[in-house]
Design an enzyme around this catalytic site. Structure first.
Site, PDB file in Angstrom:
ATOM      1  N   LYS A 153       0.817  -1.221   0.000  1.00 29.98           N
ATOM      2  CA  LYS A 153       0.000   0.000   0.000  1.00 29.98           C
ATOM      3  C   LYS A 153       0.843   1.260   0.000  1.00 29.98           C
ATOM      4  O   LYS A 153       0.476   2.250  -0.616  1.00 29.98           O
ATOM      5  CB  LYS A 153      -0.950   0.020   1.206  1.00 29.98           C
ATOM      6  CG  LYS A 153      -2.110  -0.944   1.081  1.00 29.98           C
ATOM      7  CD  LYS A 153      -3.209  -0.608   2.082  1.00 29.98           C
ATOM      8  CE  LYS A 153      -4.366  -1.578   1.962  1.00 29.98           C
ATOM      9  NZ  LYS A 153      -5.398  -1.365   2.972  1.00 29.98           N
ATOM     10  N   LYS A 174      -4.828 -10.861  -6.453  1.00 31.25           N
ATOM     11  CA  LYS A 174      -6.102 -11.230  -5.839  1.00 31.25           C
ATOM     12  C   LYS A 174      -7.208 -10.283  -6.318  1.00 31.25           C
ATOM     13  O   LYS A 174      -6.932  -9.130  -6.671  1.00 31.25           O
ATOM     14  CB  LYS A 174      -5.986 -11.220  -4.316  1.00 31.25           C
ATOM     15  CG  LYS A 174      -5.806  -9.870  -3.688  1.00 31.25           C
ATOM     16  CD  LYS A 174      -5.956  -9.950  -2.168  1.00 31.25           C
ATOM     17  CE  LYS A 174      -5.924  -8.556  -1.582  1.00 31.25           C
ATOM     18  NZ  LYS A 174      -6.324  -8.463  -0.207  1.00 31.25           N
ATOM     19  N   LYS A 182     -11.034  -4.612  -4.557  1.00 32.07           N
ATOM     20  CA  LYS A 182     -11.787  -3.423  -4.956  1.00 32.07           C
ATOM     21  C   LYS A 182     -10.843  -2.351  -5.477  1.00 32.07           C
ATOM     22  O   LYS A 182     -11.243  -1.447  -6.189  1.00 32.07           O
ATOM     23  CB  LYS A 182     -12.641  -2.900  -3.806  1.00 32.07           C
ATOM     24  CG  LYS A 182     -11.808  -2.421  -2.639  1.00 32.07           C
ATOM     25  CD  LYS A 182     -12.620  -1.686  -1.624  1.00 32.07           C
ATOM     26  CE  LYS A 182     -11.729  -0.916  -0.656  1.00 32.07           C
ATOM     27  NZ  LYS A 182     -10.581  -1.657  -0.096  1.00 32.07           N
TER      28      LYS A 182
HETATM   29  P1  AMP Z   1     -10.906  -6.427   2.718  1.00 34.32           P
HETATM   30  O1  AMP Z   1     -11.987  -6.090   1.776  1.00 34.32           O
HETATM   31  O2  AMP Z   1      -9.543  -6.375   2.100  1.00 34.32           O
HETATM   32  O3  AMP Z   1     -11.004  -5.697   4.030  1.00 34.32           O
HETATM   33  O4  AMP Z   1     -11.085  -7.985   3.100  1.00 34.32           O
HETATM   34  C1  AMP Z   1     -12.158  -8.497   3.859  1.00 34.32           C
HETATM   35  C2  AMP Z   1     -11.985  -9.994   3.997  1.00 34.32           C
HETATM   36  O5  AMP Z   1     -12.026 -10.621   2.720  1.00 34.32           O
HETATM   37  C3  AMP Z   1     -10.640 -10.418   4.617  1.00 34.32           C
HETATM   38  O6  AMP Z   1     -10.829 -11.532   5.450  1.00 34.32           O
HETATM   39  C4  AMP Z   1      -9.818 -10.778   3.414  1.00 34.32           C
HETATM   40  O7  AMP Z   1      -8.815 -11.681   3.702  1.00 34.32           O
HETATM   41  C5  AMP Z   1     -10.847 -11.382   2.479  1.00 34.32           C
HETATM   42  N1  AMP Z   1     -10.461 -11.195   1.079  1.00 34.32           N
HETATM   43  C6  AMP Z   1     -10.246 -10.019   0.442  1.00 34.32           C
HETATM   44  N2  AMP Z   1      -9.941 -10.221  -0.857  1.00 34.32           N
HETATM   45  C7  AMP Z   1      -9.952 -11.572  -1.062  1.00 34.32           C
HETATM   46  C8  AMP Z   1      -9.737 -12.414  -2.190  1.00 34.32           C
HETATM   47  N3  AMP Z   1      -9.472 -11.923  -3.394  1.00 34.32           N
HETATM   48  N4  AMP Z   1      -9.853 -13.743  -2.024  1.00 34.32           N
HETATM   49  C9  AMP Z   1     -10.159 -14.248  -0.816  1.00 34.32           C
HETATM   50  N5  AMP Z   1     -10.392 -13.530   0.291  1.00 34.32           N
HETATM   51  C10 AMP Z   1     -10.283 -12.196   0.186  1.00 34.32           C
END
Ligand code: AMP
Ligand code: TRP
Length: 336
Positions: free
Chosen positions: A116, A199, A202
């Site tokens: 980041k 991955k 967003k």
């Molecule tokens: P975030 O939106 O980054 O705060 O992620 C929220 C949750 O979703 C966390 O537990 C992340 O590890 C999981 N997560 C985010 N992106 C992915 C992805 N592409 N594949 C699997 N899990 C994800």
């Protein structure tokens, strides 16, 4: 199982107001499976959300949308505690104490921080971004969680949390449970449809690589049909075929069928035919979520009541931990 014997599950996510397939298959759906036989806390981490530049009015709006989305995904407020991090006194307080035990180098080595802070469009990098994993450790330890379900990308942060729990226990005396991480097998890492080496996220600059839970069916279909594949023809989850492997992973997560069975079932299909199957499965999986979301989004009174109930229970537990920690840290008792 009675309340007292239930294990505590805690996890949190940022109030993006949008969840994508990675969040759902890699996280939220796994959380739902814990509701019946665990004491569950789900935090919407608005204090984490301000570690990168943001717009206050949008944060407020997306915090409501996020809680509505969680409920729509099956996190029933009657069975778990949904709370906003900023509603509970103790997260930032505990983070400060843990931060004083956390070596700077360990924070500087965190993959997410490096990614980041070094991005070309990173802009202003505040020290909150560096300190973020300490706040995350506090989120977990404040509730003495037994299990923290997260996606694979959060593993390093949980390791830090475990290290800090152990360091606190060794420095002062046994206080924190050292939490275990739980990472789902299927769909643990959903990748971008456009750049399957990354991955699904967003913040992917190419938004057609990311399927949101609230995307209308035609948009879901369009994104999946234009997913990057390869010049071959085989529908196999091989390392040299990251695009097809990702689509197989998504189909497995959407239908509950193991990848090996899907490979056999779709052998011989063209990539186009296979993508259409994936699109249908994802659309069917999202339909009930979208329906429930449209019923509750905008019902501020209901969403506020969910936050209140969540915060009340979370706060009671957080105060207990914080009082213990302050005593062990040598702070004089707070005047009453
Ligand atoms: P975030 O939106 O980054 O705060 O992620 C929220 C949750 O979703 C966390 O537990 C992340 O590890 C999981 N997560 C985010 N992106 C992915 C992805 N592409 N594949 C699997 N899990 C994800
Ligand atoms: N850092 C996590 C993410 O980006 C969100 C998070 C904050 C979290 N605090 C947490 C996850 C505590 C689990 C437990 O996904």
């Amino acid at each position: 199982m009675s309340e007292g014997t239930k294990k505590t599950i805690l996890t949190c996510a940022q109030p993006t107001g949008q969840l994508h397939l990675g969040n759902y298959f890699g996280a939220v759906r796994n959380w739902v499976s814990f509701l019946d036989d665990h004491e569950c806390f789900f935090g919407i981490v608005d204090q984490h959300a301000i570690t990168t530049p943001y717009v206050p009015a949008e944060l407020r709006r997306s915090t409501y949308r996020t809680v509505a989305l969680y409920i729509a995904c099956g996190l029933d407020p009657a069975k778990c505690r949904l709370f906003a991090q900023s509603h509970v006194i103790g997260h930032t307080e505990l983070a400060w104490i843990l931060g004083c035990l956390c070596p700077l180098g360990q924070l500087e080595r965190m993959t997410q921080f490096k990614e980041k802070s070094q991005r070309e469009d990173a802009g202003f990098v505040g020290s909150g971004l560096l300190f973020y994993p300490v706040l995350m450790a506090a989120d977990i330890l404040l509730y003495n969680a037994d299990i923290v379900p997260v996606g694979e990308d959060q593993k390093q942060h949980i390791e830090l949390c475990r290290d800090l729990a152990i360091r606190f226990n060794n420095t002062y005396s046994e206080t924190f449970k050292v939490p275990d991480v739980s990472i789902p097998r299927d769909g643990a890492r959903i990748r971008s449809l456009q750049s399957p080496d990354k991955k699904m996220s967003k913040s992917d600059p190419n938004q057609s690589g990311c399927v949101y839970l609230l995307d209308p069916p035609d948009r879901v279909r369009k994104k999946i049909m234009s997913a990057v594949t390869d010049s071959g023809r085989e529908i196999r989850a091989l390392p040299e075929k990251p695009g097809i492997a990702n689509l197989l992973g998504i189909l497995a997560a959407a239908t509950g069928t193991p990848v090996a069975e899907l490979e056999a079932a779709h052998a011989g299909k063209s990539y186009g035919e296979f993508k259409a199957v994936v699109a249908d499965a994802v659309i069917a999986c999202l339909e009930p979520i979208q329906k429930r979301f449209s019923e509750i989004d905008g019902d501020k009174a209901y969403l506020d009541s969910v936050f209140k109930e969540g915060a009340d229970t979370a706060q009671a537990r957080a105060y207990k931990t914080l009082a213990k920690v302050y005593r062990k840290a040598g702070f004089v008792p707070r005047p009453r």
